[in-house]
Design a protein around this motif. Structure first.
Motif, PDB file in Angstrom:
ATOM      1  N   PHE A  27       1.188  13.672 -13.479  1.00 31.50           N
ATOM      2  CA  PHE A  27       0.219  12.788 -12.572  1.00 31.50           C
ATOM      3  C   PHE A  27      -1.035  12.462 -13.391  1.00 31.50           C
ATOM      4  O   PHE A  27      -1.373  13.297 -14.240  1.00 31.50           O
ATOM      5  N   ASP A  28      -1.814  11.729 -12.878  1.00 31.46           N
ATOM      6  CA  ASP A  28      -3.204  11.597 -13.029  1.00 31.46           C
ATOM      7  C   ASP A  28      -4.026  12.507 -12.421  1.00 31.46           C
ATOM      8  O   ASP A  28      -3.706  13.097 -11.501  1.00 31.46           O
ATOM      9  N   LYS A  29      -5.482  12.649 -12.693  1.00 31.22           N
ATOM     10  CA  LYS A  29      -6.398  13.593 -11.760  1.00 31.22           C
ATOM     11  C   LYS A  29      -6.362  13.321 -10.351  1.00 31.22           C
ATOM     12  O   LYS A  29      -7.009  14.100  -9.515  1.00 31.22           O
ATOM     13  N   ASN A  30      -5.846  12.103 -10.074  1.00 33.64           N
ATOM     14  CA  ASN A  30      -6.191  11.639  -8.614  1.00 33.64           C
ATOM     15  C   ASN A  30      -4.667  11.815  -7.894  1.00 33.64           C
ATOM     16  O   ASN A  30      -4.685  11.569  -6.713  1.00 33.64           O
ATOM     17  N   GLY A  31      -3.563  12.402  -8.705  1.00 32.93           N
ATOM     18  CA  GLY A  31      -2.493  12.590  -8.010  1.00 32.93           C
ATOM     19  C   GLY A  31      -1.541  11.528  -8.029  1.00 32.93           C
ATOM     20  O   GLY A  31      -0.443  11.438  -7.555  1.00 32.93           O
ATOM     21  N   ASN A  57       4.648   0.001  -8.772  1.00 28.04           N
ATOM     22  CA  ASN A  57       3.425   0.871  -8.059  1.00 28.04           C
ATOM     23  C   ASN A  57       3.849   1.218  -6.442  1.00 28.04           C
ATOM     24  O   ASN A  57       2.859   1.355  -5.400  1.00 28.04           O
ATOM     25  N   LYS A  58       5.169   1.695  -6.325  1.00 22.80           N
ATOM     26  CA  LYS A  58       5.536   1.891  -5.213  1.00 22.80           C
ATOM     27  C   LYS A  58       6.191   3.100  -4.796  1.00 22.80           C
ATOM     28  O   LYS A  58       7.089   3.507  -4.109  1.00 22.80           O
ATOM     29  N   LEU A  59       5.948   3.887  -5.869  1.00 22.95           N
ATOM     30  CA  LEU A  59       6.318   5.555  -5.787  1.00 22.95           C
ATOM     31  C   LEU A  59       5.318   6.428  -5.435  1.00 22.95           C
ATOM     32  O   LEU A  59       4.479   6.576  -6.127  1.00 22.95           O
ATOM     33  N   LYS A  60       5.537   7.269  -4.493  1.00 21.62           N
ATOM     34  CA  LYS A  60       4.719   8.268  -4.092  1.00 21.62           C
ATOM     35  C   LYS A  60       5.246   9.836  -4.198  1.00 21.62           C
ATOM     36  O   LYS A  60       6.449   9.708  -4.031  1.00 21.62           O
ATOM     37  N   ALA A  61       4.574  10.599  -4.723  1.00 24.35           N
ATOM     38  CA  ALA A  61       5.017  12.017  -4.661  1.00 24.35           C
ATOM     39  C   ALA A  61       4.180  13.098  -4.020  1.00 24.35           C
ATOM     40  O   ALA A  61       3.326  12.661  -3.810  1.00 24.35           O
ATOM     41  N   LYS A  62       5.018  13.701  -3.374  1.00 22.44           N
ATOM     42  CA  LYS A  62       4.738  14.723  -2.369  1.00 22.44           C
ATOM     43  C   LYS A  62       5.014  16.210  -2.929  1.00 22.44           C
ATOM     44  O   LYS A  62       5.878  16.392  -3.587  1.00 22.44           O
ATOM     45  N   PHE A  63       3.900  17.056  -2.792  1.00 24.80           N
ATOM     46  CA  PHE A  63       3.908  18.390  -3.473  1.00 24.80           C
ATOM     47  C   PHE A  63       4.357  19.367  -2.485  1.00 24.80           C
ATOM     48  O   PHE A  63       3.937  19.309  -1.234  1.00 24.80           O
ATOM     49  N   PHE A  64       5.292  20.497  -2.816  1.00 23.46           N
ATOM     50  CA  PHE A  64       5.968  21.543  -2.443  1.00 23.46           C
ATOM     51  C   PHE A  64       4.795  22.738  -2.820  1.00 23.46           C
ATOM     52  O   PHE A  64       5.124  23.103  -3.918  1.00 23.46           O
TER      53      PHE A  64
END
Length: 292
Positions: free
Chosen positions: A148-152, A208-215
């Protein structure tokens, strides 16, 4: 949205235990492993589900769940004749998916956490391309690793890198729009002879259609593909259930709470578990709902 539960593979990391039985039918404490990923799809509000497994093992899942109607689901089945990669599930499931979006979960993945249901429902409602879920691990070299970059924002995903760019592993839970079918068909097999889920995710990343969510803290994820992780998961489930008195991945209770079945239908299921601790728990749930 529809759901695919991939329960294929040979389970060789668990040999000799899985020489005669599917890995996802092994017990994790008090219920089959496959209950845990199925419960995740149910918590996401998904009721139409395709279970993919091998020819040798598909009958076991049919015996376990049938058509799913007892718990308010519609369950179908498909055979993967040999392991061809996770992304192959979308090619096998093309007719099942139809024109809808789809979630995919691996049959040996277990997720737990207070905010899990909210996180899942939000992912379904706000899907725009693809959403993957990641968790921090001590040794990410055995996983797909996300940077990730600093903005997630996602910068890269690499499959089992020797020099990981982060400690975040991509888990076995994915949400995709309907373009996933055509993208999966466009993939070339890797050196392992499989079409890789990381390659599929990278298509979405390039668009630019990929989002990641964190556990994050308070969330638990187990990739229960080997003996140690299977034991760890069992001990974790046992500890939580004994301490709280609440069951994890009780699919009948989830069906009731989500409104997939009513209390009368729920009570009719209890007879399937007479003289068991699982049945006793279902009785306690029914009594609570009745205010007894």
């Amino acid at each position: 949205m529809k759901g695919i539960l991939l329960a294929g593979g040979y389970g060789t990391r668990l040999y000799p235990t899985t020489k005669a039985v599917s890995k996802q039918l092994l017990p994790v404490y008090d219920k089959p492993l496959i209950y845990y990923p199925l419960s995740v799809l149910m918590l996401a509000g998904i009721r139409e589900i395709l279970i993919i497994s091998s020819e040798n093992h598909i009958g076991g899942y049919k015996s376990l769940f049938g058509d799913g109607k007892e718990i308010g689901l519609s369950i179908e089945y498909a055979v993967q004749d040999k392991p061809k990669g996770i992304a192959d599930a979308f090619i096998i499931g093309e007719e099942f998916i139809g024109s809808e979006d789809v979630a995919l979960i691996l049959g040996d993945n277990i997720f737990y956490g207070l905010q899990l249901s909210k996180l899942l429902m939000d992912s379904v409602e706000n899907l725009n391309g693809a959403t993957v879920f990641c968790a921090s691990v001590s040794d990410p070299r055995s996983f797909g690793v996300i940077e990730f970059d600093k903005n997630g924002n996602v910068l890269s995903i690499e499959e089992k890198p020797l020099n990981p760019k982060s400690h975040y592993a991509v888990t076995g839970l994915y949400f995709y729009d309907n373009h996933v079918i055509e993208y999966a068909k466009s993939l070339n097999p890797s050196n392992r002879g499989e079409i890789e889920i990381t390659d599929l995710n990278n298509i979405y990343l390039r668009k630019n259609k990929l989002k990641a969510k964190f556990f994050g803290r308070g969330m638990a994820w187990f990739d229960s593909g080997n003996c140690n992780s299977l034991l760890d998961a069992s001990q974790f489930i046992a500890s939580i259930q004994k301490r709280q008195g609440l069951y994890i991945a009780c699919i009948e209770e989830i069906a009731l709470n989500k409104g997939y079945i009513d209390l009368s239908q729920f009570k009719s299921l209890i007879k399937n578990y007479e003289n068991t601790e699982y049945g006793d728990y279902l009785i306690s749930v029914a009594k609570e709902k009745e205010g007894v």
